[in-house]
Design an enzyme around this catalytic site. Structure first.
Site, PDB file in Angstrom:
ATOM      1  N   GLU A 527      -7.170   6.794  -5.873  1.00 33.39           N
ATOM      2  CA  GLU A 527      -7.306   5.337  -5.864  1.00 33.39           C
ATOM      3  C   GLU A 527      -8.674   5.000  -5.284  1.00 33.39           C
ATOM      4  O   GLU A 527      -9.105   5.571  -4.286  1.00 33.39           O
ATOM      5  CB  GLU A 527      -6.207   4.679  -5.027  1.00 33.39           C
ATOM      6  CG  GLU A 527      -6.394   3.161  -4.947  1.00 33.39           C
ATOM      7  CD  GLU A 527      -5.218   2.402  -4.342  1.00 33.39           C
ATOM      8  OE1 GLU A 527      -4.256   3.044  -3.885  1.00 33.39           O
ATOM      9  OE2 GLU A 527      -5.297   1.156  -4.343  1.00 33.39           O
ATOM     10  N   ASN A 586      -8.290  -1.184  -8.272  1.00 35.04           N
ATOM     11  CA  ASN A 586      -7.460  -2.368  -8.051  1.00 35.04           C
ATOM     12  C   ASN A 586      -8.089  -3.554  -8.772  1.00 35.04           C
ATOM     13  O   ASN A 586      -9.271  -3.824  -8.615  1.00 35.04           O
ATOM     14  CB  ASN A 586      -7.367  -2.676  -6.558  1.00 35.04           C
ATOM     15  CG  ASN A 586      -6.590  -1.606  -5.819  1.00 35.04           C
ATOM     16  OD1 ASN A 586      -5.369  -1.562  -5.882  1.00 35.04           O
ATOM     17  ND2 ASN A 586      -7.297  -0.706  -5.143  1.00 35.04           N
ATOM     18  N   GLU A 618      -4.897  -0.873 -11.472  1.00 35.70           N
ATOM     19  CA  GLU A 618      -3.735  -1.194 -10.641  1.00 35.70           C
ATOM     20  C   GLU A 618      -3.634  -2.692 -10.521  1.00 35.70           C
ATOM     21  O   GLU A 618      -4.572  -3.348 -10.061  1.00 35.70           O
ATOM     22  CB  GLU A 618      -3.923  -0.616  -9.224  1.00 35.70           C
ATOM     23  CG  GLU A 618      -3.706   0.873  -9.145  1.00 35.70           C
ATOM     24  CD  GLU A 618      -3.616   1.361  -7.690  1.00 35.70           C
ATOM     25  OE1 GLU A 618      -3.478   0.534  -6.764  1.00 35.70           O
ATOM     26  OE2 GLU A 618      -3.709   2.579  -7.496  1.00 35.70           O
ATOM     27  N   ASP A 648       1.189  -1.957  -8.824  1.00 32.79           N
ATOM     28  CA  ASP A 648       0.957  -1.703  -7.409  1.00 32.79           C
ATOM     29  C   ASP A 648       2.017  -2.413  -6.558  1.00 32.79           C
ATOM     30  O   ASP A 648       2.611  -3.392  -7.004  1.00 32.79           O
ATOM     31  CB  ASP A 648      -0.443  -2.245  -7.065  1.00 32.79           C
ATOM     32  CG  ASP A 648      -1.037  -1.558  -5.846  1.00 32.79           C
ATOM     33  OD1 ASP A 648      -0.356  -0.714  -5.238  1.00 32.79           O
ATOM     34  OD2 ASP A 648      -2.196  -1.865  -5.514  1.00 32.79           O
ATOM     35  N   GLU A 704       3.503   5.420  -2.317  1.00 31.31           N
ATOM     36  CA  GLU A 704       2.311   5.109  -1.532  1.00 31.31           C
ATOM     37  C   GLU A 704       2.598   5.287  -0.049  1.00 31.31           C
ATOM     38  O   GLU A 704       3.733   5.102   0.394  1.00 31.31           O
ATOM     39  CB  GLU A 704       1.940   3.634  -1.704  1.00 31.31           C
ATOM     40  CG  GLU A 704       1.330   3.250  -2.999  1.00 31.31           C
ATOM     41  CD  GLU A 704       0.784   1.830  -2.902  1.00 31.31           C
ATOM     42  OE1 GLU A 704      -0.449   1.705  -2.847  1.00 31.31           O
ATOM     43  OE2 GLU A 704       1.565   0.862  -2.866  1.00 31.31           O
TER      44      GLU A 704
END
Ligand code: C2E
Ligand code: CA
Ligand code: CA
Length: 744
Positions: A527, A586, A618, A648, A704
């Protein structure tokens, strides 16, 4: 001379008018204005004979006003003063043998008057001007005084008045056209169709030389009844109909004519007026214009009108586009309220008027709105917004302004004393139909502008931040901004400013956090997380700056810079033979809503020689579930060209299984908070349900925030595919990540 009854006069008279203005005339409209006729002759007897002969002369119901001058010099003065002399009768021989002709030249060439019809008169035969002079100076008649009879005089005047009228109309039309042609400039600052239409009536009546009396009606619904068309401009006797539907127009003949015009989509001529049909091709707006008092149009007028109409037409396209854009730019379409842009305009003007304005800005946000909409359905969510908007408008009527900023965030701007606590309390005091047992719970933030020093943007940013802190404190919270204790809000404002500078100077970097396949410990992806270090070495956490960037819109620039660095990282990884590692970025909703985001990204990737398959996007669950704004379509588009899509923070929003099934999802990221429950203090029930559900839907699950061996083992036992967390690796700079990747 044949005017036998000419009365005696004094020779020293000055130019003067013979038609004194009576009171009656002052009141009467333009149509009764007299025709202005100028006689320039040094022979007083002749002037008086003319006056006498024309005493009762009337043309088109309008009498004659005779102006006189006894020399060419005096005549020139009258010409200079009066711009609308219809006909001038000029003696050829006055001060000199050609004084009259010189006067004509002055009038035409120096005064630039090409409209006044000119008749030359002379008492002496043989003084006729040359033909070239006659044509050059547009002289219409040449008369010997002895040839005049009252009848001939009237005949001549009638012809010349008609000509003058036509010439004037043409010139006016030319001026009107010029006005339009000049970049539709006359209409360019007409921001609305209504404003534009008013100008059309004025220009059109002016063009046709009739009174300002007319109607414009418009409809956007061609299939509906034409009588529902709205009267958007009305002048003269029709003025009171403005803003009403066509069916309310009292003049039935005109009403029906306009309706016919809209149905037949063409111009119609009526006994006493004219309707023009106007339509813009680009959108559904069609207009009909009625102008009163147009009896017949000659060819020139018709041609002019056609040109005029086509110009109006193209201007209308622009205007209806502008007004649409204006509406879009300044109006919230769901609630028909001013939107954020409109509020900012008001705020700006309030704050500019006085430094100490005595106004307050309130922001309101419905607690758990997405939850309510999810539970009760989105239609109920909309209904809730409508209800709140009604309550706000009732509690805060003008001069206060109620606006919807976005989603469930509203604002009120108004005099501080009007925005009392009790009124705010009333917004949420009663239940809402269809929301059984529930009241609207609101988070509110208030900023009194008196004493606030800063721009409208800063005031808005400050109030948004106050609202955020109210929301963070829980449901039903309100916050008033007090200048003494503004620690947190001030910090956020400072962050907002510093972030702006950091983005200008490329001060942001990225960190990569490994995502590992649990079954065999292989590094499959990472990520990408934004990192921001101030020049003095202070690190600011994403939890602090991402929400500020989302609040002030900078997230778009931030996202672009992160993406750019991600593409560079991909390049570097593939140079080192690590191209199988996918990087997940993201993407915030503001970014996603940008038109052209996908196109831009594909271009960037192509330029760098990186495949879309190397990139995962995400989006948080709450963003992904926003139905109305077309998120799903956008995600599909990304997915189709090869990007992988991850949801997410899953479990924190309100996804329905049905929705999940239609979404182009590759990875479901279980939120850290559920992983946290695994082990000592919880049983991981939610994580278990999510895993189970995801497996049934055939989705890859990533857990996560895995921090312990115990959590990892628990997840492994339940066949969770991927993990990310401190237990495996922390986010790290690219160089460290490359080393990590080589080891795995
Ligand atoms: P997120 O997307 O949920 O990112 C994961 C966050 O959890 C990261 O925090 C990461 O450092 C942290 N984390 C990873 N493993 C663990 C763990 O084992 N335990 C704990 N306690 N935390 C862990 P970070 O970097 O502070 O980012 C916070 C949030 O900021 C992110 O949450 C994401 O929503 C947002 N963010 C970060 N970078 C970007 C970006 O480039 N664009 C956008 N739109 N948002 C970003
Ligand atoms: Ca994330
Ligand atoms: Ca997350």
């Amino acid at each position: 001379m044949v005017f036998q009854e000419a009365p005696p006069v004094a020779d020293d008279e000055l130019p003067m008018q013979f038609l004194p203005e009576s009171d009656e005339q002052k009141k009467s409209p333009e149509s009764v204005l007299p025709w202005k006729i100028l006689v320039v002759d040094d022979d007083a007897q002749f002037r008086h004979s003319l006056q006498f002969a024309l005493k009762n002369f009337v043309y088109q119901d309008r009498p004659v006003q005779m102006l006189t001058a006894s020399s060419s010099q005096e005549g020139a003065l009258v010409f200079a003063r009066e711009t609308d002399i219809a006909v001038a009768m000029l003696d050829v021989v006055m001060e000199t043998d050609d004084a009259g002709l010189r006067l004509v030249r002055n009038v035409r060439e120096i005064l630039g008057n090409t409209e006044t019809r000119i008749a030359m008169v002379t008492g002496q035969p043989g003084m006729a001007p040359l033909q070239t002079v006659v044509t050059d100076y547009d002289i219409d008649d040449y008369w010997l005084k002895t040839d005049f009879t009252a009848e001939r005089l009237r005949g001549m005047l009638t012809t010349r008045l008609r000509e003058w009228q036509r010439l004037r109309a043409i010139n006016q039309a030319r001026r009107g056209l010029q006005m339009i042609v000049e970049g539709c400039n006359a209409f360019a600052d007409a921001r609305t169709v209504a404003d534009f239409s008013t100008r059309v009536v004025i220009e059109l009546t002016r063009l046709l030389g009739v009174k300002e009396e007319g109607v414009v009606c418009a409809t956007e619904d061609r299939r509906g009844s034409p009588y529902d068309a709205c009267i958007i401009a009305a002048a003269g006797a029709f003025a009171s109909a403005q803003g009403k539907p066509l069916s309310c127009l009292a003049n039935v003949a005109v009403r029906d004519a306009l309706a016919d015009c809209l149905i037949q989509r063409r111009d119609l001529t009526l006994p006493h007026g004219l309707t023009l049909y106007l339509a813009s091709q680009l959108d559904a707006l069609s207009c009909a214009v009625y102008v009163e008092g147009v009896e017949s149009l000659d060819e020139t007028q018709q041609n002019l009108l056609r040109v005029f109409a086509s110009h109006i037409n193209s201007a209308l396209v622009n205007v209806s586009l502008i007004s649409r854009l204006d509406r879009m730019a300044y109006c919230d379409s769901l609630l028909d309220l001013p939107n954020r842009n409109a509020l900012m305009r008001f705020l700006d003007s309030v704050m500019q008027k006085t430094a100490d304005s005595g106004h307050s800005l309130i922001l309101l946000d419905i607690d758990d709105f997405s939850g309510i909409s999810f539970v009760l359905g989105f239609e109920h969510g909309d209904e809730l917004l409508r209800e709140l908007s009604r309550r706000m408008q009732a509690q805060f009527p003008p001069p206060a302004v109620t606006a919807r900023l976005h989603d469930d965030v509203f604002a009120v701007l108004g005099p501080s004393d009007m925005i009392a606590e009790e009124r705010l309390a009333k917004l949420s005091s009663t239940g809402v139909d269809g929301l059984p047992g529930r009241f609207i719970s609101l988070g509110t933030a208030r900023l009194d502008l008196a004493g606030f020093h800063g721009s409208a943007q800063e005031a808005m940013a400050m109030t948004s931040l106050i609202l955020k802190s109210a929301k963070q404190a829980g449901y039903g919270q309100s916050r008033n901004y007090e200048f003494r204790m503004s620690g947190e809000a001030k910090r956020r404002l400072a962050i907002s400013e510093a972030l702006h500078l950091a983005l200008d100077s490329g001060g942001l970097s990225i960190a990569l956090q490994p995502q590992v396949r649990l079954a065999d410990g292989v590094l499959v992806s990472a990520e990408v997380l934004a990192r921001w270090t101030l020049p003095d070495g202070t690190v600011i956490a994403p939890s602090e700056f991402i929400c500020v960037a989302e609040a002030n819109g900078e997230i778009v620039r931030l996202g672009a810079q992160v993406f750019q660095q991600t593409v560079e990282a991909c390049c570097q990884l593939s140079r080192l033979g690590l191209s199988q590692i996918r990087l997940a970025v993201n993407v915030s909703v503001l970014q996603l809503m940008q038109s052209g985001l996908l196109r831009g990204w594909l271009a960037d990737l192509a330029a760098a020689g990186v495949s879309a398959r190397n990139i995962e996007i995400e989006v948080t669950e709450s963003v992904a579930m926003q139905g109305e704004i077309g998120i799903l379509e956008r995600l599909k588009a990304f997915h189709e060209v090869g990007f992988s899509v991850a949801i997410d923070d899953f479990g924190t929003g309100y996804s329905s299984l049905a929705r999940l099934r239609e979404m182009p999802i590759d990875v479901l990221k279980i939120d850290r908070s559920f992983i946290n429950e695994i082990g000592a203090d919880g049983d991981g029930a939610i994580a278990e349900t999510v895993l189970d559900m995801a497996h049934r839907l055939g989705l890859l699950v990533l857990a996560e925030g895995v921090e312990t061996e115990q959590q990892a083992a628990w997840l492994k036992a339940r066949k969770c595919a991927l993990v990310q967390g401190y237990h495996f690796a922390r986010p790290m700079p690219l160089e460290a990540f490359i080393n990590f990747a080589r080891r795995h």
